[in-house]
Design a protein around this motif. Sequence first.
Motif, mmCIF file in Angstrom:
data_model
loop_
_atom_site.group_PDB
_atom_site.id
_atom_site.type_symbol
_atom_site.label_atom_id
_atom_site.label_comp_id
_atom_site.label_asym_id
_atom_site.label_seq_id
_atom_site.Cartn_x
_atom_site.Cartn_y
_atom_site.Cartn_z
ATOM 1 N N PRO A 285 0.825 -1.217 0.000
ATOM 2 C CA PRO A 285 0.000 0.000 0.000
ATOM 3 C C PRO A 285 0.854 1.260 0.000
ATOM 4 N N GLU A 286 0.241 2.341 -0.407
ATOM 5 C CA GLU A 286 0.911 3.643 -0.358
ATOM 6 C C GLU A 286 1.235 4.003 1.094
ATOM 7 N N ARG A 287 2.308 4.768 1.268
ATOM 8 C CA ARG A 287 2.712 5.250 2.589
ATOM 9 C C ARG A 287 2.965 6.750 2.502
ATOM 10 N N PRO A 288 2.846 7.461 3.615
ATOM 11 C CA PRO A 288 3.226 8.883 3.603
ATOM 12 C C PRO A 288 4.695 9.040 3.188
ATOM 13 N N ARG A 289 4.947 10.028 2.355
ATOM 14 C CA ARG A 289 6.305 10.249 1.854
ATOM 15 C C ARG A 289 6.636 11.728 1.920
ATOM 16 N N GLU A 290 7.857 12.023 2.372
ATOM 17 C CA GLU A 290 8.336 13.406 2.418
ATOM 18 C C GLU A 290 9.569 13.526 1.531
ATOM 19 N N ARG A 291 9.588 14.549 0.688
ATOM 20 C CA ARG A 291 10.709 14.741 -0.253
ATOM 21 C C ARG A 291 11.489 15.982 0.143
ATOM 22 N N THR A 292 12.783 15.787 0.381
ATOM 23 C CA THR A 292 13.683 16.891 0.678
ATOM 24 C C THR A 292 14.937 16.724 -0.166
ATOM 25 N N GLY A 293 15.157 17.660 -1.097
ATOM 26 C CA GLY A 293 16.334 17.551 -1.951
ATOM 27 C C GLY A 293 16.314 16.258 -2.744
ATOM 28 N N ASN A 294 17.381 15.482 -2.604
ATOM 29 C CA ASN A 294 17.480 14.235 -3.369
ATOM 30 C C ASN A 294 17.033 13.022 -2.562
ATOM 31 N N THR A 295 16.356 13.238 -1.426
ATOM 32 C CA THR A 295 16.003 12.149 -0.515
ATOM 33 C C THR A 295 14.506 12.134 -0.232
ATOM 34 N N GLN A 370 23.510 11.164 6.494
ATOM 35 C CA GLN A 370 23.622 12.140 7.583
ATOM 36 C C GLN A 370 22.292 12.854 7.822
ATOM 37 N N ARG A 371 21.596 13.232 6.743
ATOM 38 C CA ARG A 371 20.301 13.895 6.889
ATOM 39 C C ARG A 371 19.273 12.969 7.529
ATOM 40 N N VAL A 372 19.272 11.713 7.103
ATOM 41 C CA VAL A 372 18.318 10.760 7.663
ATOM 42 C C VAL A 372 18.574 10.581 9.156
ATOM 43 N N ARG A 373 19.819 10.423 9.537
ATOM 44 C CA ARG A 373 20.143 10.212 10.950
ATOM 45 C C ARG A 373 19.788 11.441 11.800
#
Length: 511
Positions: A285-295, A370-373
């Motif tokens: 199923p679809e999930r919430p997604r957030e887009r920041t830059g290339n991630t 690094q951004r994810v962490r």
Amino acid sequence: MTVFILVAGAFTGPYVWRDTAARLTAEGAEVRTVALTGLGGRPAGPGEAVDLETHIADVLAVIDSVAVEGGGDIVLVGHDYGIHPALGAADRRPRSVARVVHLDSGMPRDGVPALAAVPDQRLREQLTEGGKGSGGVRGGQAGELPPPARDAWSRWGSTAGLSETQLDGLTALAAPQPLGTLLQPLRLTGAVAAVPVTGVLCTGNGPGIELVQLMVDLGEPAIQALADPRVTFFELPTGHWPMLSCPAELAEVLAEAAAGRGHRLKPAGGAEPPPHLRPFLLDVPERPRERTGNTDLYLPEGPGPHPAVVFVHGGPVPAGARPTPRDWPTCTGYARYIAGHGAVAATVDHRLHAFTDYDLAAEDVAAAVQRVRADPRVDADRIALWFFSGGGPLTANWLAAPPVWLRCLAANYPIMAPLPSWGVADARFHPVRAVAGAGELPIVLVRAGREMAEIAATVEEFLAAARRCGADVEVVDVPEGRHGFETLGPTDEARDAVRRAVEAVLARLTA
């Protein structure tokens, strides 16, 4: 009658064709081997600058002699560097040449010197940046590049299949390469585009047909012409010098090429989506997604902090490819599946657009991690990295010195050692060498049973190195799986492999 005109590569001359030529002749063909100036042909005169135009003239002389004698259909074969003078000559005599065969060689372009095709990146940089008077290179553009020492031939291509005696002979008979032949740009009018082409791919040195088809599917502009119906392909399971390692097989392939046979690639943009854009094999199923830059972040239920899995796509992927890899069904499918099992999933677009871009891709991946962490919804001490296909070389840095927060490293159908023709010498991108530093880092490797031979060999080399150092590796086998199996075949075996791989990664991530 077919007349084969054979043009040898760097440092070599007509002698390398002896056994192949004998077999072609025995089958009724005529064979001419081109003696290039300074490489088995006439020696250069005092003060003469031997360049690519000199070698084009050498090939033209042989083509013209066949035409004068009323010979048959000319099949012009260029090995390695030899494809540059061969193409230059065919461009000036397109009506005289029935077919051009690229024998484990690149795709020369107008205005580009042969140096661009040299696999050794360090040598390319040395000569390009003005190091022509150092490092063993003699005399500037009119000088010479000494032939490789016996243990250095692999810098020019894989020596797989060569016996010790053959390697000794190759070294003993090698000649210096006139430097101008590598530095002078090839000039093409475009007339050669009308001549049919065959590529003979040596899979011990570089990509085979299936991998080239994958690059066509990805939309790589430089290779779209390879899907022309006049272009055919053959594979030989050997290294860069097939005329020495398997002359009988090479002669058979050349005869087949002369007859117009061989594998033809499918052009991109057909009615059916290319393999990498077909649906993911699991219905997630679809999930919430957030887009920041290339991630992109795919978020699970609950406030967190949650462990996270960062997915790293393969490549090279053309810079203009759309959609970009983080929107490919494999990436989105795994990300939704992981998020549905309680972990944050991150997909990343990185700049692996060519084999020379691994350093840029590594920077992009490190920055994304690094951004994810740093995200407050992520448990910064529980991170897994999951790599795919040509992203495999990017695992090396993480394997060599795993950070304490890296709980698992996974790889699906990965390339675990750069192919020799890529010219990637940087130790940062050689997982086979790096795995000795992995320590207790858990590794999950998903192995496709029907993998391309050139890639499967790197996986087996990696697993052998892992066994020697006692690395913690779990292999998830997909016996009937192919490269990119998640969108190629929605079989029960493939679905089970995805579930087992995800379970294995999550178990180590949450331990």
